[in-house]
Design an enzyme around this catalytic site. Sequence first.
Site, PDB file in Angstrom:
ATOM      1  N   GLY A   1       0.824  -1.193   0.000  1.00  0.00           N
ATOM      2  CA  GLY A   1       0.000   0.000   0.000  1.00  0.00           C
ATOM      3  C   GLY A   1       0.855   1.237   0.000  1.00  0.00           C
ATOM      4  O   GLY A   1       2.083   1.172  -0.043  1.00  0.00           O
ATOM      5  N   THR A   2       0.219   2.390   0.034  1.00  0.00           N
ATOM      6  CA  THR A   2       0.939   3.647   0.009  1.00  0.00           C
ATOM      7  C   THR A   2       1.946   3.736   1.146  1.00  0.00           C
ATOM      8  O   THR A   2       3.067   4.210   0.980  1.00  0.00           O
ATOM      9  CB  THR A   2      -0.046   4.822   0.107  1.00  0.00           C
ATOM     10  OG1 THR A   2      -0.985   4.724  -0.963  1.00  0.00           O
ATOM     11  CG2 THR A   2       0.682   6.148   0.015  1.00  0.00           C
ATOM     12  N   PHE A   3       1.547   3.242   2.326  1.00  0.00           N
ATOM     13  CA  PHE A   3       2.379   3.416   3.502  1.00  0.00           C
ATOM     14  C   PHE A   3       3.442   2.352   3.668  1.00  0.00           C
ATOM     15  O   PHE A   3       4.398   2.544   4.395  1.00  0.00           O
ATOM     16  CB  PHE A   3       1.506   3.415   4.763  1.00  0.00           C
ATOM     17  CG  PHE A   3       0.886   4.742   5.066  1.00  0.00           C
ATOM     18  CD1 PHE A   3       0.515   5.061   6.357  1.00  0.00           C
ATOM     19  CD2 PHE A   3       0.668   5.678   4.068  1.00  0.00           C
ATOM     20  CE1 PHE A   3      -0.051   6.287   6.646  1.00  0.00           C
ATOM     21  CE2 PHE A   3       0.096   6.891   4.343  1.00  0.00           C
ATOM     22  CZ  PHE A   3      -0.265   7.211   5.643  1.00  0.00           C
TER      23      PHE A   3
ATOM     24  N   ASP B   1     -12.960   3.804   9.199  1.00  0.00           N
ATOM     25  CA  ASP B   1     -12.635   3.250   7.873  1.00  0.00           C
ATOM     26  C   ASP B   1     -13.094   1.801   7.756  1.00  0.00           C
ATOM     27  O   ASP B   1     -12.353   0.936   7.302  1.00  0.00           O
ATOM     28  CB  ASP B   1     -11.139   3.362   7.593  1.00  0.00           C
ATOM     29  CG  ASP B   1     -10.822   3.187   6.105  1.00  0.00           C
ATOM     30  OD1 ASP B   1     -11.745   3.346   5.269  1.00  0.00           O
ATOM     31  OD2 ASP B   1      -9.667   2.885   5.769  1.00  0.00           O
TER      32      ASP B   1
ATOM     33  N   VAL C   1       3.200  -5.499   3.696  1.00  0.00           N
ATOM     34  CA  VAL C   1       2.819  -6.452   4.737  1.00  0.00           C
ATOM     35  C   VAL C   1       3.309  -7.836   4.340  1.00  0.00           C
ATOM     36  O   VAL C   1       3.025  -8.310   3.238  1.00  0.00           O
ATOM     37  CB  VAL C   1       1.292  -6.486   4.952  1.00  0.00           C
ATOM     38  CG1 VAL C   1       0.942  -7.346   6.161  1.00  0.00           C
ATOM     39  CG2 VAL C   1       0.743  -5.076   5.127  1.00  0.00           C
TER      40      VAL C   1
END
Length: 438
Positions: free
Chosen positions: A98-100, A220, A103
């Site tokens: 993901g963007t961050f 979210d 995993v």
Amino acid sequence: MQGLGYGSSRKSSRQSRSRSNKRQKTAGDLNQPLSVSSCTDTYTSDSDDSDYSYSEVSEPKKAGAGPRLEKDEVQHFEWRVGLQMNARYVVSKFLGDGTFGRVLQAKDCKRNRQVAIKIIRNVAKYTRNAMREAEILQDIRAADPKQSHGCVRLHETFFHEADGERLFCLVCEALGMSLYDLLKQNQYRGLWVQDIQSISRQCLEALRFLHADLNLTHTDLKLENVLLRSSEAPLPSKFPREEFWQSQSSSSSSRRSGSGYVRPQSTEITLIDFGNATYELEHHSSIINTRQYRAPEVILSLGWNEVSDLWSIGCIVSELYTGELLFRTHESLEHLALMQRALERFPQTLLAKAGGNHNDRFVVKDPPSTWRLRWPEGAPSEASSNKVRQQRPLHQMVQKQHRSLADFTASLLILDPSKRPSAKHALDHAFLAERFTD
């Protein structure tokens, strides 16, 4: 802030089936206060909607290496099967990007268990946000030591050093597939009503804990952030609403009569991704949620509180039944018009409050004093107008024997947040006590 999920994104699959896309401390187990390791690991070289995804390409790659990324994607550190982290974890599998960050699944050799390690990119704001998520997860763990309220468990955090970078890592329990991935595996056919009932109850129980005990709003909730606890493969099953689904599905490409259907061996679930979670007394961001799960009060800039999570659960319940997003849109006024078409007309009190905020983008006042959505004249296109006209009312989306499910969903999707139930009161709905055979 965007927390880290475990699994794959729905971006590409949404496009293919016409769905809408789009405190630093110092290491250790959380038996002790949250800490970040200052040691150096041995490294062997080899919103609005920011989901975890990766693109595999057909070029050859080394055995055991992570998926190759397309050139326009975020580049993360390379990994391999057998990579050791923090002197106790051995990486075994890629779970998501993901963007961050990234995993990975790993074995915890100290505790002989599988874990998910979330490795944050070496960007200061991402590290700060991940540290904040770790603090929230520590609060959850402290308030739920027996892990009985359906929220993901954080084991520890540490820094991993590689190629001159210090990467912040969160170690969480390993879980099964997301509800989205389950729908995807079943060609976007919904779940058994028995399973929807069980999952709905667990989600509400988790929210009752978060809202009442911690004064914390998740902000979210979506299918990607609700994971099955069991990693056991779902079992082949019949789909009891196959004929009804074939007649109702808006995604013709996914209507594959006779294709395989699977059912989870256990419906026990866990909520993940607390990177955007907000305490009652904290600053509330003006925009929260992934678009399709966003409550009307958020869109209308009226402020929000914990019952915005209940709206998201209502969207989830509908999607688990139909296999389709309830509100497929990327445009705010169209989104509000779809809500009104599926549910009921917006109450005057809510529209007047929005109008009082000079929100004339969404509302208009007709003489002498009647407020309404600026629709259809505000529609961005004729296609948008047609989409809203084709939106089915909520109760027409379910079979007659499942009327109580539609009633339950409607109770969570009350347009006026002041009249929406709390998680505690939503648990009293008759749908959750009814016995179903399908």
